[in-house]
Design a protein around this motif. Structure first.
Motif, short mmCIF file in Angstrom:
data_model
loop_
_atom_site.label_atom_id
_atom_site.label_comp_id
_atom_site.label_asym_id
_atom_site.label_seq_id
_atom_site.Cartn_x
_atom_site.Cartn_y
_atom_site.Cartn_z
N HIS A 205 12.78 66.87 64.65
CA HIS A 205 14.11 66.62 64.11
C HIS A 205 14.93 65.65 64.94
CE1 HIS A 205 14.89 69.04 60.44
NE2 HIS A 205 13.62 69.27 60.73
N LEU A 208 14.11 62.36 63.50
CA LEU A 208 14.81 62.22 62.22
C LEU A 208 16.24 61.73 62.45
CD1 LEU A 208 14.59 64.81 59.38
CD2 LEU A 208 16.83 64.13 60.19
N TRP A 216 10.25 60.64 53.49
CA TRP A 216 9.58 61.93 53.37
C TRP A 216 8.42 61.81 52.38
CZ3 TRP A 216 14.83 61.70 54.22
CH2 TRP A 216 15.34 62.53 55.24
N ARG A 218 5.35 64.12 50.40
CA ARG A 218 4.91 65.47 50.06
C ARG A 218 3.83 65.34 49.01
NH1 ARG A 218 9.25 69.98 49.61
NH2 ARG A 218 9.02 69.47 51.79
N ARG A 224 11.40 60.99 49.08
CA ARG A 224 12.79 60.71 49.45
C ARG A 224 12.80 59.70 50.57
NH1 ARG A 224 16.78 64.27 52.87
NH2 ARG A 224 18.58 62.98 52.50
N LEU A 231 21.88 59.75 56.41
CA LEU A 231 21.62 61.06 57.01
C LEU A 231 22.85 61.61 57.70
CD1 LEU A 231 18.05 60.50 58.48
CD2 LEU A 231 18.69 62.01 56.60
N THR A 234 25.15 63.26 55.09
CA THR A 234 24.74 64.49 54.44
C THR A 234 24.53 65.66 55.40
OG1 THR A 234 22.43 63.77 54.55
CG2 THR A 234 23.61 63.35 52.49
N THR A 235 24.53 65.39 56.72
CA THR A 235 24.30 66.52 57.64
C THR A 235 25.57 66.89 58.38
OG1 THR A 235 23.45 64.94 59.24
CG2 THR A 235 21.84 66.21 58.01
P1 ADP Z 1 12.68 70.88 53.00
O1 ADP Z 1 12.01 71.58 51.88
O2 ADP Z 1 12.38 71.53 54.32
O3 ADP Z 1 14.13 70.63 52.77
P2 ADP Z 1 12.48 67.96 52.95
O4 ADP Z 1 11.24 67.12 52.79
O5 ADP Z 1 13.53 67.89 51.93
O6 ADP Z 1 11.93 69.45 53.11
O7 ADP Z 1 13.07 67.64 54.37
C1 ADP Z 1 12.29 67.63 55.53
C2 ADP Z 1 13.17 68.08 56.67
O8 ADP Z 1 14.29 67.22 56.84
C3 ADP Z 1 13.69 69.48 56.42
O9 ADP Z 1 13.44 70.29 57.54
C4 ADP Z 1 15.18 69.32 56.18
O10 ADP Z 1 15.93 70.34 56.83
C5 ADP Z 1 15.50 67.98 56.82
N1 ADP Z 1 16.47 67.26 56.00
C6 ADP Z 1 16.42 67.13 54.65
N2 ADP Z 1 17.47 66.41 54.22
C7 ADP Z 1 18.18 66.05 55.31
C8 ADP Z 1 19.36 65.29 55.53
N3 ADP Z 1 20.05 64.74 54.52
N4 ADP Z 1 19.81 65.14 56.76
C9 ADP Z 1 19.14 65.68 57.79
N5 ADP Z 1 18.03 66.41 57.66
C10 ADP Z 1 17.55 66.60 56.44
#
Ligand code: ADP
Ligand code: ADP
Length: 235
Positions: A205, A208, A216, A218, A224, A231, A234-235
Motif C-alpha cells: 500500500h 500505491l 489494478w 483482476r 481500474r 487516489l 478518493t482516500t
Molecule cells: P478490493 O476488492 O480490495 O477493493 P481493488 O482492486 O478495488 O480491490 O483495490 C486493490 C486495493 O487498493 C484494495 O486493498 C483497496 O483497499 C485499495 N484501493 C482501492 N481503491 C483505492 C483508492 N481510491 N485509493 C486508495 N486505495 C484504494
C-alpha cells in the motif's frame, strides 16, 4: 509517443490436455516516459504474466507490446536479447544475486554482458552502488548484506546499463515497512533524476500511495486505473 504501449494483449497458458487459462485478456496499457507505475492485483490475477510481457521475457498469444517504438513480439532472438540487456533493468523478488560474487562484481556483470571492458564495468558498477547508497559495501558478498542492502545491489545491477525502463517484481515484498519505504524513495529519486520509467508489480500500500499511477488487474483484465492525484481525492 509513450515508452511502453500495450494493446489488446492476451496470454493463454496451456494447463494440461485441452485445458487452457487466459492469464491476460484484452489488456491495454500506455506508460509515458518517466512515469512511476504500480500494477496491483490479487495473487493469480496475471501480474507476473504482464511483467514478463513488458520485460520481453515472454510473448503474448495475441496483441502488441511496443517498447520505445519496437514491437517486441516481432523481434528476433538476438534483437530481444539486446533490448533486454540495454533497455530494460530487472529487479526480481528474490534478488537473484550471484552468491559467490562481491556487490561490485554482481553489479558489473550486466555491463560486461553489454560490451564494457572489465575496468569500465567496475567503474560503472561503483557509480551505481554509490547512487543506491552502498558505496561502502563494494567488496561484500550477498550473504554479508542485509535484505534491504541486497535489494539495493539488485537495483544498482538493474541500472548499470542505463535502461529506459526499470521493471521491478514485488520489490518491497521481503522488506520491513521502513526499508520498503526507503526502496520506494530510491525508485522515485532515480526515476526523476534519470528520466527513467519505473514499473512495479506490488501488493504494497505504500507503493500505491507513492506511485504516479496505479493499474489494478483482476482475473487477467485491467479493472481500474487511477493517477496519484485521483487516489488522493478518493482516500
Ligand atoms: P478490493 O476488492 O480490495 O477493493 P481493488 O482492486 O478495488 O480491490 O483495490 C486493490 C486495493 O487498493 C484494495 O486493498 C483497496 O483497499 C485499495 N484501493 C482501492 N481503491 C483505492 C483508492 N481510491 N485509493 C486508495 N486505495 C484504494
Ligand atoms: P500473479 O502474478 O498475479 O500471481 P500470474 O501471472 O502468475 O499471476 O498467473 C495468472 C494465471 O496464469 C494463474 O491462473 C496462473 O495459474 C496461470 N499461469 C501463470 N504462469 C503459467 C504457466 N507458465 N503455465 C500455466 N499457467 C500459468
Amino acid at each position: 509517443p509513450p515508452l511502453l504501449h500495450i494493446s489488446g494483449v492476451t496470454k493463454r497458458y496451456r494447463q494440461g490436455r485441452g485445458r487452457y487459462v487466459d492469464a491476460l485478456r484484452g489488456v491495454d496499457l500506455e506508460v509515458p516516459r518517466g512515469e512511476f507505475l504500480a500494477i496491483m492485483g490479487p495473487s493469480g490475477s496475471g501480474k507476473s504474466t504482464l511483467f514478463n510481457l513488458i520485460g520481453a521475457l515472454d510473448k503474448p498469444t495475441a496483441g502488441e507490446v511496443t517498447l520505445g517504438g519496437l514491437a517486441l513480439p516481432r523481434l528476433r532472438p538476438r534483437q530481444l536479447a539486446y533490448v533486454r540487456c540495454r533497455h530494460i533493468g530487472y529487479v526480481f523478488q528474490a534478488y537473484n544475486l550471484v552468491a559467490s560474487l562481491s556487490a561490485l562484481k554482481n553489479v558489473a556483470l550486466p555491463a560486461v554482458f553489454g560490451g564494457a571492458g572489465v575496468d569500465e564495468a567496475d567503474a560503472l558498477a561503483r557509480a551505481q552502488l554509490d547512487a543506491v547508497g552502498l558505496g561502502h559495501r563494494l567488496d561484500h558478498r550477498p550473504d554479508q548484506l542485509s535484505g534491504g542492502q541486497q535489494q539495493r545491489v539488485a537495483i544498482a545491477r538493474a541500472l548499470v546499463n542505463a535502461p529506459a525502463l526499470l521493471l521491478a517484481d514485488e520489490p518491497t515484498a521481503n522488506l520491513d515497512h521502513r526499508t520498503g519505504s526507503e526502496v520506494i524513495d530510491l525508485f522515485r529519486e532515480l526515476g526523476a533524476a534519470r528520466g527513467m520509467t519505473v514499473v512495479t508489480t506490488t501488493h504494497d500500500h505504500q507503493m500505491l500511495q507513492r506511485s504516479d499511477r496505479v493499474v489494478w488487474i483482476r482475473d487477467g483484465q485491467k479493472v481500474r486505473e487511477a493517477s496519484s492525484a485521483e487516489l488522493e481525492i478518493t482516500t
